[in-house]
Design an enzyme around this catalytic site. Structure first.
Site, PDB file in Angstrom:
ATOM      1  N   GLU A  56      49.370  36.197  41.530  1.00 12.34           N
ATOM      2  CA  GLU A  56      50.679  36.631  41.055  1.00 12.34           C
ATOM      3  C   GLU A  56      51.380  37.200  42.289  1.00 12.34           C
ATOM      4  O   GLU A  56      50.771  37.996  43.016  1.00 12.34           O
ATOM      5  CB  GLU A  56      50.532  37.739  40.001  1.00 12.34           C
ATOM      6  CG  GLU A  56      51.888  38.223  39.502  1.00 12.34           C
ATOM      7  CD  GLU A  56      51.823  39.399  38.526  1.00 12.34           C
ATOM      8  OE1 GLU A  56      50.748  39.996  38.380  1.00 12.34           O
ATOM      9  OE2 GLU A  56      52.871  39.704  37.934  1.00 12.34           O
ATOM     10  N   ARG A 110      34.026  38.757  40.791  1.00 11.79           N
ATOM     11  CA  ARG A 110      34.934  39.090  41.887  1.00 11.79           C
ATOM     12  C   ARG A 110      34.157  39.791  42.980  1.00 11.79           C
ATOM     13  O   ARG A 110      33.032  40.245  42.778  1.00 11.79           O
ATOM     14  CB  ARG A 110      36.085  39.950  41.379  1.00 11.79           C
ATOM     15  CG  ARG A 110      35.642  41.321  40.909  1.00 11.79           C
ATOM     16  CD  ARG A 110      36.815  42.260  40.571  1.00 11.79           C
ATOM     17  NE  ARG A 110      38.084  41.828  41.073  1.00 11.79           N
ATOM     18  CZ  ARG A 110      39.170  41.650  40.305  1.00 11.79           C
ATOM     19  NH1 ARG A 110      39.099  41.856  39.013  1.00 11.79           N
ATOM     20  NH2 ARG A 110      40.303  41.276  40.849  1.00 11.79           N
ATOM     21  N   LYS A 155      44.714  47.457  44.054  1.00 10.31           N
ATOM     22  CA  LYS A 155      46.095  47.431  44.531  1.00 10.31           C
ATOM     23  C   LYS A 155      46.706  48.829  44.458  1.00 10.31           C
ATOM     24  O   LYS A 155      47.475  49.238  45.317  1.00 10.31           O
ATOM     25  CB  LYS A 155      46.884  46.463  43.650  1.00 10.31           C
ATOM     26  CG  LYS A 155      48.045  45.806  44.350  1.00 10.31           C
ATOM     27  CD  LYS A 155      48.570  44.641  43.528  1.00 10.31           C
ATOM     28  CE  LYS A 155      47.771  43.372  43.740  1.00 10.31           C
ATOM     29  NZ  LYS A 155      48.130  42.277  42.880  1.00 10.31           N
TER      30      LYS A 155
END
Length: 545
Positions: free
Chosen positions: A33, A258, A268
């Site tokens: 994204e 992940r 983030k």
RNA sequence: AGGGGUGUCGCCAAGCGGUAAGGCACGGGAUUUUGAUUCCCGCAUUCGUAGGUUCAAAUCCUGCCACCCCUGCCA
């Protein structure tokens, strides 16, 4: 048939063998994204997706998942492209979810026509309150049984902007009693008046990830939609969309774990905090785990890719030690970086028996690992600097470096003997008075003297003053369990030295990595307008053990 | 009985019923004008755990335990 190196490729092989997929049409996509910078975790996904493309001679698009205009920016899209280019991957196309908005909207109409979706007038709070809990089923919306005609009319009016944000939404009609909460009539379209960085104000309704993603995958021709573990629960919904819409062939979603790395913050939110609180110099600070940070640090992309290949792809949650990454970086740089000499803490050495004003050139090996050895010339004279760490007044046992009345070899030059130590008024070592052994010159040493230690040095006449920076980790080495991020912050992650370096390091491109002998791998870096030498990774040090 | 996952050496990770790959780390030794590199050698009688099936199980079955994810009109 290609040899599978992980369970995903194994699945692909099985599907090819069974004829479920066409071996000439394998396609993946890298789907970030555009709402932030890519980090090392994305590198794992990049290597996986492009790895499959390359292995199966298939395709892989850069798919920008821009279904939430409130978070996404052009700036991020550009940064993402730059990072991918740095890693050396080439995507077949750049596509955006927004490129498919019209088609996604049509598919939503189709769902309505099939009775698979309805416009719901409940507020977000009401929907949430009626969703049920992990152990209790949810309640059906009172708007669930509207007619197809009414739903269609309302959905069109939603697009036309007749209703305020959040007042209505489109929901998939699945099962409010499903044990999988994602299947309890999930919202698939919302009203959102937000300017999209690509479509501007054209739309005021936007599809949700769960609806848009399977459609975009299908429209691109993706055969394998690879994502992280937290989407496992979404797979039934992914499949529901594909099945209800009759996608054939239907893309298959496969999830993998992940990447987590010790001493690295990946979230983030925290990364943003570091930047905003000024704990780092920006998203590209050499200590950051962002790809732009790693690039700035001087981590070779080849080493990063090697790391991704070596840690593998699996489903078990894991945390890789950062030393593994460092090992990959060292391995690459050891083979590829030119050697050079610098001293972090300059200590003046005067070679008393060397003629005043004389200067000679010695041959210095560019990289001892090369099959065909190349050398370059370095000036040597009466006045040089060595590193203060390479001299000891009170040497421990088995000390190989210089000590009073001891010998040491100056790399590529002569053996010197420390005759005297000059102290300043505070009693600190200020200068060393040494004598050199004239017949000990590198290459034709006939002195017969055997020394244990060889140290680097910088000729005073042409050494350049430069700030040299070494780095620690952003996160302290602590048990991550229960520890708050702020408590784990390493406040001293930069060490600054006013060193000296031979002029050679300025003759190559600024991004050229060097092994500063016995010190580590460094590259030049401009920090706030000033050029410094910035550490990439240290050398392995077995001495301190 | 919410659902979905995962548990193999300190850290990753192969293994897919035939008797535990490999890498990083670590320990020992050799070579070395980088205490680097390189090179040897060593490093899980055991696969979360308890049973069961089998001539044979990390691999199949059953129970248990631990950890991760899921109640955004985020992705």
């Amino acid at each position: 048939m290609v040899e599978a190196t992980n369970f995903i490729e194994q699945i692909i092989n099985e599907e090819i063998e069974s004829g479920k997929v066409d071996e000439n049409k394998i396609q993946t996509r890298f789907p970030p994204e555009p709402n932030g910078y890519l980090h090392i975790g994305h590198a794992k996904s990049l290597c996986l997706n492009f790895g499959v493309k390359e292995k199966y001679n298939g395709k892989c698009n850069l798919f920008l998942d821009d279904t939430n205009p409130s978070k996404e920016k052009e700036e991020y899209e550009e940064a993402i492209k730059k990072d991918i280019e740095w890693l050396g991957f080439s995507y077949d196309k750049v596509v955006h979810a927004s490129d498919f908005y019209e088609q996604i909207y049509s598919y939503a109409e189709k769902e309505i026509e099939m009775g698979n979706a309805f416009v719901c007038d409940m507020t977000p709070e009401e929907i949430s309150a009626n969703r049920g809990t992990l152990t209790e089923p949810g309640k059906e919306s009172p708007y669930r049984n509207r007619s197809v005609e009414e739903n269609l009319k309302l959905f069109h009016e939603m697009r036309e902007g007749k209703f305020p944000d959040g007042s209505k939404c489109l929901r998939a009609k699945i099962d409010m009693a499903s044990p999988n909460i994602n299947m309890r009539d999930p919202v698939i379209y919302r009203i959102l008046r937000e300017t999209h960085y690509r479509t501007g104000d054209k739309w005021c309704v936007y599809p949700m990830y769960d609806f848009a993603h399977p459609i975009c995958d299908y429209l691109q021709g993706v055969t394998h939609s690879l994502c992280t573990l937290e989407f496992e629960d979404h797979r039934p919904l992914y499949d529901w969309v594909g099945i209800t819409l009759g996608f054939n062939p239907k893309p298959r979603q496969i999830e993998f774990a992940r990447l987590n790395v010790t001493n690295l913050v990946m979230s983030k939110r925290y990364l943003k905090r570091l930047v905003e609180e000024g704990k780092v110099d920006g998203w590209d600070d050499p200590r950051m785990p962002t790809l732009t940070g790693l690039r700035n640090r001087g981590i070779p992309s080849e080493a990063l890719k090697d790391f991704c290949a070596r840690i593998g792809i699996a489903k078990a949650n894991s945390e890789v030690q950062i030393s593994y990454l460092e090992a990959c970086v060292r391995e690459y740089l050891n083979a590829n970086a030119e050697r050079a000499m610098a001293v972090l803490k300059p200590l003046k050495v005067t070679i008393t028996n060397y003629p005043d004003g004389k200067s000679e050139q010695v041959d210095f090996e560019i990289n001892p690992n090369e099959e065909i050895k190349r050398t370059r010339k370095i000036n040597f004279s009466k006045h040089i600097y060595i590193d203060a760490e390479d001299f000891s007044l009170a040497p421990p046992p088995k000390y190989f470096r210089l000590k009073k009345d001891g010998y040491v070899r100056l790399k590529s030059a002569y053996i010197i003997h420390c005759d005297d130590v000059v102290f300043d008024k505070d009693g600190n070592v200020q200068e060393l008075l040494c004598s050199y052994v004239e017949d000990s010159r590198s290459g034709n040493d006939t002195s017969g003297i055997k020394v244990k230690g060889t140290i680097q040095w910088v000729n005073e006449a042409d050494g350049k003053d430069i700030e040299i920076r070494k780095y620690g980790y952003l996160l302290k080495d602590a048990e991550y369990e229960g520890q708050d991020f702020s408590e784990r912050m390493n406040e001293n992650s930069v060490s600054v030295f006013n060193g000296k370096v031979e002029p050679y390091v300025f003759t190559n491109d600024i991004d050229t990595p060097y092994q500063l002998m016995r010190t580590g791998y460094f590259k030049r870096l401009v920090v706030k307008g000033k050029e410094i030498l910035s550490e990439i990774v240290s050398l392995k040090d077995n001495f301190n053990k």
